[in-house]
Design a protein around this motif. Structure first.
Motif, PDB file in Angstrom:
ATOM      1  N   ALA A  76       0.838  -1.210   0.000  1.00 60.67           N
ATOM      2  CA  ALA A  76       0.000   0.000   0.000  1.00 60.67           C
ATOM      3  C   ALA A  76       0.868   1.254   0.000  1.00 60.67           C
ATOM      4  O   ALA A  76       0.605   2.201  -0.752  1.00 60.67           O
ATOM      5  N   SER A  77       1.905   1.254   0.808  1.00 54.73           N
ATOM      6  CA  SER A  77       2.797   2.415   0.867  1.00 54.73           C
ATOM      7  C   SER A  77       3.490   2.636  -0.471  1.00 54.73           C
ATOM      8  O   SER A  77       3.539   3.761  -0.977  1.00 54.73           O
ATOM      9  N   GLY A  78       4.006   1.560  -1.058  1.00 55.79           N
ATOM     10  CA  GLY A  78       4.650   1.668  -2.367  1.00 55.79           C
ATOM     11  C   GLY A  78       3.671   2.077  -3.450  1.00 55.79           C
ATOM     12  O   GLY A  78       4.002   2.863  -4.338  1.00 55.79           O
ATOM     13  N   GLY A  79       2.454   1.569  -3.384  1.00 53.10           N
ATOM     14  CA  GLY A  79       1.429   1.950  -4.346  1.00 53.10           C
ATOM     15  C   GLY A  79       1.048   3.415  -4.224  1.00 53.10           C
ATOM     16  O   GLY A  79       0.740   4.076  -5.216  1.00 53.10           O
ATOM     17  N   SER A  80       1.074   3.944  -3.003  1.00 53.23           N
ATOM     18  CA  SER A  80       0.751   5.360  -2.820  1.00 53.23           C
ATOM     19  C   SER A  80       1.785   6.250  -3.503  1.00 53.23           C
ATOM     20  O   SER A  80       1.464   7.349  -3.945  1.00 53.23           O
ATOM     21  N   VAL A  81       3.025   5.752  -3.603  1.00 48.12           N
ATOM     22  CA  VAL A  81       4.067   6.495  -4.321  1.00 48.12           C
ATOM     23  C   VAL A  81       3.687   6.615  -5.800  1.00 48.12           C
ATOM     24  O   VAL A  81       3.842   7.680  -6.398  1.00 48.12           O
ATOM     25  N   LEU A  82       3.156   5.530  -6.387  1.00 48.82           N
ATOM     26  CA  LEU A  82       2.703   5.587  -7.780  1.00 48.82           C
ATOM     27  C   LEU A  82       1.589   6.615  -7.954  1.00 48.82           C
ATOM     28  O   LEU A  82       1.425   7.186  -9.030  1.00 48.82           O
ATOM     29  N   CYS A  83       0.815   6.827  -6.899  1.00 54.73           N
ATOM     30  CA  CYS A  83      -0.314   7.766  -6.966  1.00 54.73           C
ATOM     31  C   CYS A  83       0.115   9.220  -6.797  1.00 54.73           C
ATOM     32  O   CYS A  83      -0.510  10.114  -7.365  1.00 54.73           O
ATOM     33  N   CYS A  84       1.161   9.477  -6.023  1.00 59.50           N
ATOM     34  CA  CYS A  84       1.481  10.864  -5.671  1.00 59.50           C
ATOM     35  C   CYS A  84       2.502  11.526  -6.591  1.00 59.50           C
ATOM     36  O   CYS A  84       2.543  12.748  -6.652  1.00 59.50           O
ATOM     37  N   LEU A  85       3.302  10.754  -7.295  1.00 58.45           N
ATOM     38  CA  LEU A  85       4.318  11.359  -8.158  1.00 58.45           C
ATOM     39  C   LEU A  85       3.689  11.851  -9.464  1.00 58.45           C
ATOM     40  O   LEU A  85       2.763  11.226  -9.978  1.00 58.45           O
ATOM     41  N   PRO A  86       4.213  12.944 -10.008  1.00 54.82           N
ATOM     42  CA  PRO A  86       3.636  13.473 -11.247  1.00 54.82           C
ATOM     43  C   PRO A  86       3.821  12.549 -12.449  1.00 54.82           C
ATOM     44  O   PRO A  86       3.006  12.543 -13.358  1.00 54.82           O
ATOM     45  N   GLU A  87       4.879  11.751 -12.449  1.00 52.19           N
ATOM     46  CA  GLU A  87       5.127  10.766 -13.499  1.00 52.19           C
ATOM     47  C   GLU A  87       5.476   9.439 -12.848  1.00 52.19           C
ATOM     48  O   GLU A  87       6.032   9.403 -11.755  1.00 52.19           O
ATOM     49  N   LEU A  88       5.163   8.354 -13.526  1.00 45.27           N
ATOM     50  CA  LEU A  88       5.473   7.039 -12.992  1.00 45.27           C
ATOM     51  C   LEU A  88       6.972   6.820 -12.913  1.00 45.27           C
ATOM     52  O   LEU A  88       7.702   7.137 -13.844  1.00 45.27           O
ATOM     53  N   GLU A  89       7.398   6.273 -11.797  1.00 41.52           N
ATOM     54  CA  GLU A  89       8.784   5.832 -11.656  1.00 41.52           C
ATOM     55  C   GLU A  89       8.849   4.755 -10.594  1.00 41.52           C
ATOM     56  O   GLU A  89       7.978   4.665  -9.736  1.00 41.52           O
ATOM     57  N   LEU A  90       9.840   3.918 -10.697  1.00 39.88           N
ATOM     58  CA  LEU A  90      10.032   2.830  -9.752  1.00 39.88           C
ATOM     59  C   LEU A  90      10.716   3.367  -8.497  1.00 39.88           C
ATOM     60  O   LEU A  90      11.701   4.097  -8.592  1.00 39.88           O
ATOM     61  N   CYS A  91      10.188   3.027  -7.336  1.00 40.81           N
ATOM     62  CA  CYS A  91      10.732   3.504  -6.065  1.00 40.81           C
ATOM     63  C   CYS A  91      10.760   2.351  -5.061  1.00 40.81           C
ATOM     64  O   CYS A  91       9.751   2.076  -4.404  1.00 40.81           O
ATOM     65  N   PRO A  92      11.889   1.664  -4.920  1.00 46.57           N
ATOM     66  CA  PRO A  92      11.949   0.544  -3.978  1.00 46.57           C
ATOM     67  C   PRO A  92      11.928   1.007  -2.525  1.00 46.57           C
ATOM     68  O   PRO A  92      12.338   2.131  -2.206  1.00 46.57           O
ATOM     69  N   THR A  93      11.476   0.121  -1.651  1.00 45.50           N
ATOM     70  CA  THR A  93      11.405   0.407  -0.217  1.00 45.50           C
ATOM     71  C   THR A  93      12.806   0.542   0.354  1.00 45.50           C
ATOM     72  O   THR A  93      13.652  -0.332   0.176  1.00 45.50           O
ATOM     73  N   LEU A  94      13.047   1.648   1.054  1.00 48.72           N
ATOM     74  CA  LEU A  94      14.305   1.835   1.787  1.00 48.72           C
ATOM     75  C   LEU A  94      14.153   1.399   3.236  1.00 48.72           C
ATOM     76  O   LEU A  94      15.013   0.734   3.795  1.00 48.72           O
ATOM     77  N   ASP A  95      13.055   1.825   3.855  1.00 46.43           N
ATOM     78  CA  ASP A  95      12.840   1.553   5.267  1.00 46.43           C
ATOM     79  C   ASP A  95      11.346   1.417   5.516  1.00 46.43           C
ATOM     80  O   ASP A  95      10.541   2.115   4.897  1.00 46.43           O
ATOM     81  N   LEU A  96      10.999   0.514   6.413  1.00 50.02           N
ATOM     82  CA  LEU A  96       9.601   0.269   6.740  1.00 50.02           C
ATOM     83  C   LEU A  96       9.520  -0.048   8.222  1.00 50.02           C
ATOM     84  O   LEU A  96      10.203  -0.955   8.703  1.00 50.02           O
ATOM     85  N   ARG A  97       8.716   0.722   8.929  1.00 52.90           N
ATOM     86  CA  ARG A  97       8.517   0.462  10.362  1.00 52.90           C
ATOM     87  C   ARG A  97       7.036   0.223  10.585  1.00 52.90           C
ATOM     88  O   ARG A  97       6.193   1.057  10.253  1.00 52.90           O
ATOM     89  N   VAL A  98       6.705  -0.921  11.180  1.00 52.39           N
ATOM     90  CA  VAL A  98       5.323  -1.275  11.449  1.00 52.39           C
ATOM     91  C   VAL A  98       5.136  -1.393  12.960  1.00 52.39           C
ATOM     92  O   VAL A  98       5.913  -2.067  13.636  1.00 52.39           O
ATOM     93  N   ASP A  99       4.096  -0.736  13.460  1.00 49.70           N
ATOM     94  CA  ASP A  99       3.693  -0.866  14.857  1.00 49.70           C
ATOM     95  C   ASP A  99       2.369  -1.613  14.881  1.00 49.70           C
ATOM     96  O   ASP A  99       1.353  -1.106  14.374  1.00 49.70           O
ATOM     97  N   TYR A 100       2.385  -2.813  15.442  1.00 46.45           N
ATOM     98  CA  TYR A 100       1.166  -3.619  15.553  1.00 46.45           C
ATOM     99  C   TYR A 100       0.399  -3.181  16.798  1.00 46.45           C
ATOM    100  O   TYR A 100       0.947  -3.150  17.891  1.00 46.45           O
TER     101      TYR A 100
END
Length: 163
Positions: A73-97
């Motif tokens: 979902a986070s990576g998909g939101s990047v596809l939604c917010c950038l003005p043009e499509l580009e690949l953006c791999p995950t650098l860091d991910l912190r999850v609090d359950y």
């Protein structure tokens, strides 16, 4: 208690994110689908199924499935917010359950970008269940902008729906 009001859908972004998810084996295996995508972000759903259960005694979904949902979902939101499509791999991910997902119920994730720089995109995501709306986990993530040229043309043609 948080209420998750429906978002308006942008068909262009919805199509792009749906095709992107379809290119990911883990999303196909988990049954992850886009419910909404627009310039603000996106919402995904992870349907409950027996093969994602982490504790067979209780029926609680494995944390890895929730993490995959939130990363996607986070990576998909990047596809939604950038003005043009580009690949953006995950650098860091912190999850609090916050709590286990209730067995038998779908889990949703809403993600949005909150800062975009020339090299990094910052996102927030929340996984939740509906009826009543209950937060399962929160996530913050960063994604590295590597540009459109880092992926082959056939990949972008698929994501853009040209082939």
């Amino acid at each position: 208690m948080q209420q998750y009001e429906p978002w308006e859908n942008d068909e262009l972004r919805f199509g792009r994110v749906s095709r992107f998810l379809d290119s990911l084996n883990q999303c196909r295996e988990l049954g992850v689908k886009v419910t909404c995508a627009n310039a603000d972000g996106l919402e995904l759903e992870l349907p409950y199924s027996e093969h994602i259960v982490g504790d067979t005694d209780t029926g609680v979904i494995h944390g890895g499935a929730i993490t995959t949902l939130m990363d996607t979902a986070s990576g998909g939101s990047v596809l939604c917010c950038l003005p043009e499509l580009e690949l953006c791999p995950t650098l860091d991910l912190r999850v609090d359950y916050m709590r286990p997902a209730q067995p038998g119920k779908t889990v949703f994730a809403r993600a949005r970008c909150y800062r975009v720089t020339g090299t990094i995109v910052f996102t927030r995501c929340e996984a939740f269940q509906r009826g009543p709306d209950t937060t399962v986990a929160n996530c913050v993530a960063t994604f590295m902008r590597i540009g459109r040229d880092a992926s082959p043309d056939w990949f972008w043609e698929k994501i853009e729906g040209r082939k």
